[in-house]
Design an enzyme around this catalytic site. Structure first.
Site, PDB file in Angstrom:
ATOM      1  N   ALA A  82      -5.164  -5.593  -3.236  1.00 17.03           N
ATOM      2  CA  ALA A  82      -5.377  -4.418  -4.080  1.00 17.03           C
ATOM      3  C   ALA A  82      -4.390  -4.395  -5.237  1.00 17.03           C
ATOM      4  O   ALA A  82      -4.739  -4.070  -6.376  1.00 17.03           O
ATOM      5  CB  ALA A  82      -5.263  -3.140  -3.254  1.00 17.03           C
ATOM      6  N   ASP A  83      -3.136  -4.747  -4.962  1.00 22.57           N
ATOM      7  CA  ASP A  83      -2.122  -4.783  -6.016  1.00 22.57           C
ATOM      8  C   ASP A  83      -2.478  -5.809  -7.083  1.00 22.57           C
ATOM      9  O   ASP A  83      -2.348  -5.548  -8.288  1.00 22.57           O
ATOM     10  CB  ASP A  83      -0.760  -5.126  -5.423  1.00 22.57           C
ATOM     11  CG  ASP A  83      -0.177  -3.999  -4.611  1.00 22.57           C
ATOM     12  OD1 ASP A  83       0.686  -3.287  -5.151  1.00 22.57           O
ATOM     13  OD2 ASP A  83      -0.567  -3.817  -3.453  1.00 22.57           O
ATOM     14  N   ALA A  84      -2.900  -6.992  -6.651  1.00 26.31           N
ATOM     15  CA  ALA A  84      -3.200  -8.061  -7.595  1.00 26.31           C
ATOM     16  C   ALA A  84      -4.385  -7.706  -8.492  1.00 26.31           C
ATOM     17  O   ALA A  84      -4.359  -7.958  -9.703  1.00 26.31           O
ATOM     18  CB  ALA A  84      -3.481  -9.364  -6.843  1.00 26.31           C
TER      19      ALA A  84
END
Length: 399
Positions: free
Chosen positions: A166-168
């Site tokens: 999700a962060d990427a």
């Protein structure tokens, strides 16, 4: 002419962990001067990610950045930050909504300092909405976006990715949104603006098929393991020598090639598998045929047969396999980086590849505060004595 496309940009990265810092890393790879502002006592939390004494995630996410140890919660630290912002192009922050405002560094303040600023705000749930004040991490976004619920096998629990997915994805969205905003400013004569990126929405947005399917048909997708609800064949298969391969027949022509590779013309012309819809209807039968064929052959033979038929297949790699495959070195997907602490350091290379102005890795992540003195005297209008006075009070850290 600059050798990298973002060479004229200055980016201040005061975010932590992955989503914000990764966006700044992408920009640094392509030439932006990225000033990493970190808390002087502990730095970016990613420095302590993983096993004690091995800040390997920082080596990657901190690459190509100048490190400044500066306490934004201190009034003098906040004023120093404003001086840095005055001639910057982009600021990336990742605090819980309201934190920057509490420090006197919210959008209304920063836009007065620099009307052309692009202010990228990354947070768990965004700057608005009922969940805005909740603490948020990628794990929560992977759950709430619907990703975990459709990942894994039907008889097993929902599955979370083993990396910061999700962060990427949020980092990718923030990066191109920032460049959109810069284009609007520099080409269309617009002013600066805020980019509001949550962790939930980018991951949710790439699952668009599930959304439209539910709105039209009321279909709630369930876990299907490595099979697909939309095309067949698609799965991973164990080979005779205990390895694994993955195949996909998403395109009709490729599906036919897979059938010919496994069962010749007889299988390719089997009426049960004549169309995409029929292959889905008879998915269990088709999967069993392919699995049996794979189990009778070693992986190298399977790869050779599929390549001869131009059928889509890929070996399932672990990291050691990736290092052993020259493809990743030829493409620059793996790159050795000079580092005094870790002489054998290898990290992912810069992608995508630009023909005229490619990105590059200049150095791995630097020590906390390594560039504090240089940056604050060059760009924030402070003297060396000023910096040492702030250091004595713990407002800054010198590497």
């Amino acid at each position: 002419m600059p050798d990298r496309p973002l060479s004229d940009l200055t980016v201040i990265d005061c975010s932590t962990l992955i989503a914000g810092p990764m966006a700044a890393t992408f920009m640094a790879d392509f030439g932006a001067e990225v000033i990493k502002v970190e808390h002087p006592a502990v730095g970016d939390s990613i420095r302590n990610f993983g096993r004690e004494g091995q800040a390997l995630s920082w080596k990657w996410l901190g690459r190509n950045k100048r490190s400044v140890g500066l306490d934004l919660s201190d009034p003098d630290g906040a004023e120093t930050f404003k001086n840095l912002v005055a001639d910057a192009d982009v600021v990336i922050e990742g605090f819980r909504p309201g934190t920057m405002e509490r420090w006197g560094l919210g959008w209304e303040t920063l836009r007065e300092v620099n009307p052309g600023l692009v202010f990228v705000r990354t947070s768990g749930f965004g700057q608005t909405g009922r969940y805005r004040e909740r603490p948020g991490f990628g794990t929560l976004a992977e759950a709430m976006s619907g990703f975990a619920e459709v990942t894994g096998f039907p008889d097993k629990p929902p599955t979370l990715p083993s990396l910061g997915l999700a962060d990427a994805i949020a980092a990718c969205y923030s990066t191109w949104a920032a460049t959109f905003a810069l284009y609007h400013r520099d080409v269309n004569g617009g002013e600066g603006q805020v980019v509001d990126t949550s962790l939930v929405e980018p991951l949710f947005s790439i699952m668009g098929r599930l959304t439209v399917d539910y709105s039209v048909n009321g279909t709630v997708k369930t876990r299907t393991g490595n099979r697909s609800a939309y095309s067949a064949p698609r799965n991973t298969y164990e080979t005779k020598d205990g390895r694994w391969v993955a195949i996909s027949g998403s395109a009709e022509s490729v599906a036919k090639r897979i059938l010919r590779a496994v069962g010749g013309e007889e299988l390719a012309e089997d009426p049960r598998f004549a169309t995409a819809s029929k292959r889905l209807d008879h998915g269990d039968e088709l999967d069993a045929i392919i699995a049996d064929w794979m189990a009778e052959r070693d992986r190298e033979e399977i790869l050779r047969v599929f390549e001869e038929h131009e059928a889509a297949i890929g070996p399932v790699y672990d990291t050691a396999d990736i290092f052993d495959d020259d493809y990743f070195w030829e493409r620059g997907a793996l790159e050795r980086v000079d580092d005094d602490e870790h002489p054998d350091l290898v990290m992912p290379g810069v992608v995508p590849h630009l023909s005229a102005t490619p990105g590059r890795i200049d150095h791995a992540g630097r020590d906390l505060g390594a560039d504090t003195m240089a940056v604050l005297t060059e760009r924030a209008g402070l003297s060396e004595a000023d910096v040492h006075e702030l250091e004595a009070r713990g407002v800054v850290r010198l590497g």
